[in-house]
Design an enzyme around this catalytic site. Structure first.
Site, PDB file in Angstrom:
ATOM      1  N   GLN A  43     -10.300  -3.881  -3.163  1.00  0.00           N
ATOM      2  CA  GLN A  43     -11.567  -3.414  -2.591  1.00  0.00           C
ATOM      3  C   GLN A  43     -12.731  -3.769  -3.512  1.00  0.00           C
ATOM      4  OE1 GLN A  43     -12.173  -1.654   0.426  1.00  0.00           O
ATOM      5  NE2 GLN A  43     -14.237  -2.248  -0.149  1.00  0.00           N
ATOM      6  N   ASP A  58     -17.372   7.180  -0.769  1.00  0.00           N
ATOM      7  CA  ASP A  58     -16.106   7.002  -0.042  1.00  0.00           C
ATOM      8  C   ASP A  58     -15.808   8.345   0.624  1.00  0.00           C
ATOM      9  OD1 ASP A  58     -13.647   6.078   0.884  1.00  0.00           O
ATOM     10  OD2 ASP A  58     -12.652   6.160  -1.076  1.00  0.00           O
ATOM     11  N   ARG A  88     -13.736  -8.568   2.409  1.00  0.00           N
ATOM     12  CA  ARG A  88     -12.335  -8.320   2.057  1.00  0.00           C
ATOM     13  C   ARG A  88     -11.524  -9.603   2.252  1.00  0.00           C
ATOM     14  NH1 ARG A  88     -10.262  -3.235   1.964  1.00  0.00           N
ATOM     15  NH2 ARG A  88      -8.613  -4.304   0.795  1.00  0.00           N
ATOM     16  N   ARG A 123       0.880  -1.179   0.000  1.00  0.00           N
ATOM     17  CA  ARG A 123       0.000   0.000   0.000  1.00  0.00           C
ATOM     18  C   ARG A 123       0.905   1.213   0.000  1.00  0.00           C
ATOM     19  NH1 ARG A 123      -5.269   1.378   3.624  1.00  0.00           N
ATOM     20  NH2 ARG A 123      -6.098  -0.010   2.027  1.00  0.00           N
ATOM     21  N   HIS A 157      -7.611   0.922  -6.274  1.00  0.00           N
ATOM     22  CA  HIS A 157      -7.771   0.039  -5.105  1.00  0.00           C
ATOM     23  C   HIS A 157      -8.514  -1.228  -5.577  1.00  0.00           C
ATOM     24  CE1 HIS A 157      -7.899  -1.251  -1.087  1.00  0.00           C
ATOM     25  NE2 HIS A 157      -8.768  -0.421  -0.550  1.00  0.00           N
ATOM     26  N   CYS A 195     -16.297   1.645   1.274  1.00  0.00           N
ATOM     27  CA  CYS A 195     -15.124   0.807   1.557  1.00  0.00           C
ATOM     28  C   CYS A 195     -14.655   0.942   2.996  1.00  0.00           C
ATOM     29  CB  CYS A 195     -13.994   1.134   0.578  1.00  0.00           C
ATOM     30  SG  CYS A 195     -13.354   2.806   0.743  1.00  0.00           S
TER      31      CYS A 195
END
Ligand code: CP
Ligand code: NVA
Length: 308
Positions: free
Chosen positions: A138, A226, A293, A108, A135, A265
């Protein structure tokens, strides 16, 4: 050459569909298991995943760790600031060293070029755990959640409202690969990445870009938002003011289909991008999405290890 997962298009639509199917069947197959118990077949027995974090994480960190345990392997966390990478050792050397020590690398980071550099020099799979650009992990979890809540992907009408950010880019990529449509409502100046828009349209997805939140959510099956301030960004007052009409609240949800589901998310900022009543409503699938996830990461790992 190792299978890297820097974006969903590295896998393609058929592989993403296979990941979702595998996640559904593995999830069902371990019903009643405690969370750390391995799946019966332990497909990644003895494998080790190194996770490098240059930004904070709760879900990505824990879900990859638990995913590896459930597949029979293990994971280790490298907080970039306390590694030599944090003191300036090159990405290329880090990639080559880790490739001799572990079986896969998840990173990340901020600049997507860094993960591309890591992939160029690693001889083991490199997985994108979020960059400023995208991402993808996700979105595999999000698609799994949508399907689990009884909706089919082809022809699905998904609305995104808020900031045109990294999560949206991966959603648009998924739309092109899995043949669903996205209506994107953002304030002017915060539109999605043009490259992802172009590619999704070229792949046959119907995308609508609008600065009218109601137009974006009208008759939608899924509403997604988000944070208005992603990691590494400033809490700029003018941005927050521009985002205000894009808050997902009951009034906005009333324009979507009655059985529309709400996704986020996480982490969420109640009272900013979403109100507490929508977040806590029966339409909200955010905690199933978070749990998924784990199941999504397992499929992504199996794909990367050529077991899918
Ligand atoms: N959604 C997500 O990636 O969460 P974390 O930042 O907690 O990993
Ligand atoms: N867009 C957010 C996602 C966090 C999981 C960020 O990049 O901070």
């Amino acid at each position: 050459m190792a299978r890297h997962f820097l974006d969903l298009s590295d896998a393609g639509g058929d592989a993403v569909a296979a990941m979702i199917n595998d996640a559904i069947s593995r999830k069902a197959g371990r019903s009643g298991f405690v969370k750390g118990r391995a799946d019966s077949d332990k497909p990644l027995d003895g494998h080790v995943l190194a996770m490098i974090f240059e930004k904070n994480s709760t879900r990505t960190r824990v879900s990859f760790d638990i995913a590896m345990r459930q597949l029979g392997g293990t994971a280790l966390v490298m907080d970039a600031a306390s590694t030599q990478l944090g003191r300036g050792e090159t990405v290329a050397d880090t990639a080559r060293v880790l490739s001799r020590m572990v079986d896969a690398i998840m990173i990340r980071t901020d600049d997507h070029a860094k993960i591309e550099e890591m992939a160029r020099h690693a001889s083991v799979p490199v997985i994108n755990g979020l960059t400023d650009r995208s991402h993808p992990c996700q979105i595999v979890a999000d698609l799994l959640t949508v399907i689990e809540r009884g909706k089919a992907l082809p022809g699905l009408e998904v609305a995104w409202v808020g900031d045109g950010n990294n999560v949206l880019s991966s959603l648009l990529e998924a739309a092109g690969l899995m043949k669903f449509n996205v209506r994107v409502g953002t304030p002017k100046g915060y539109e999605p990445d043009a490259e992802f828009v172009r590619n999704a349209r070229a792949a046959g997805s119907r995308l609508t870009l609008t600065d009218d939140a109601v137009e974006a959510v009208k008759d939608a099956d899924v509403i997604v938002t988000d944070t208005w301030v992603s990691m590494g960004q400033e809490h700029a007052a003018d941005k927050l003011a521009a985002m205000a009409p894009f808050q997902v609240n009951n009034a906005l949800m009333s324009h979507a289909k009655a059985d529309a589901i709400f996704l986020h998310c996480l982490p969420a900022h109640l009272g900013e991008e979403v109100t507490e009543d929508v977040f806590e409503s029966n339409q909200s699938a955010v905690f199933l999405e978070a749990e998924n996830r784990i199941h999504a990461q397992k499929s992504i790992l199996l794909w990367a290890f050529e077991r899918l």
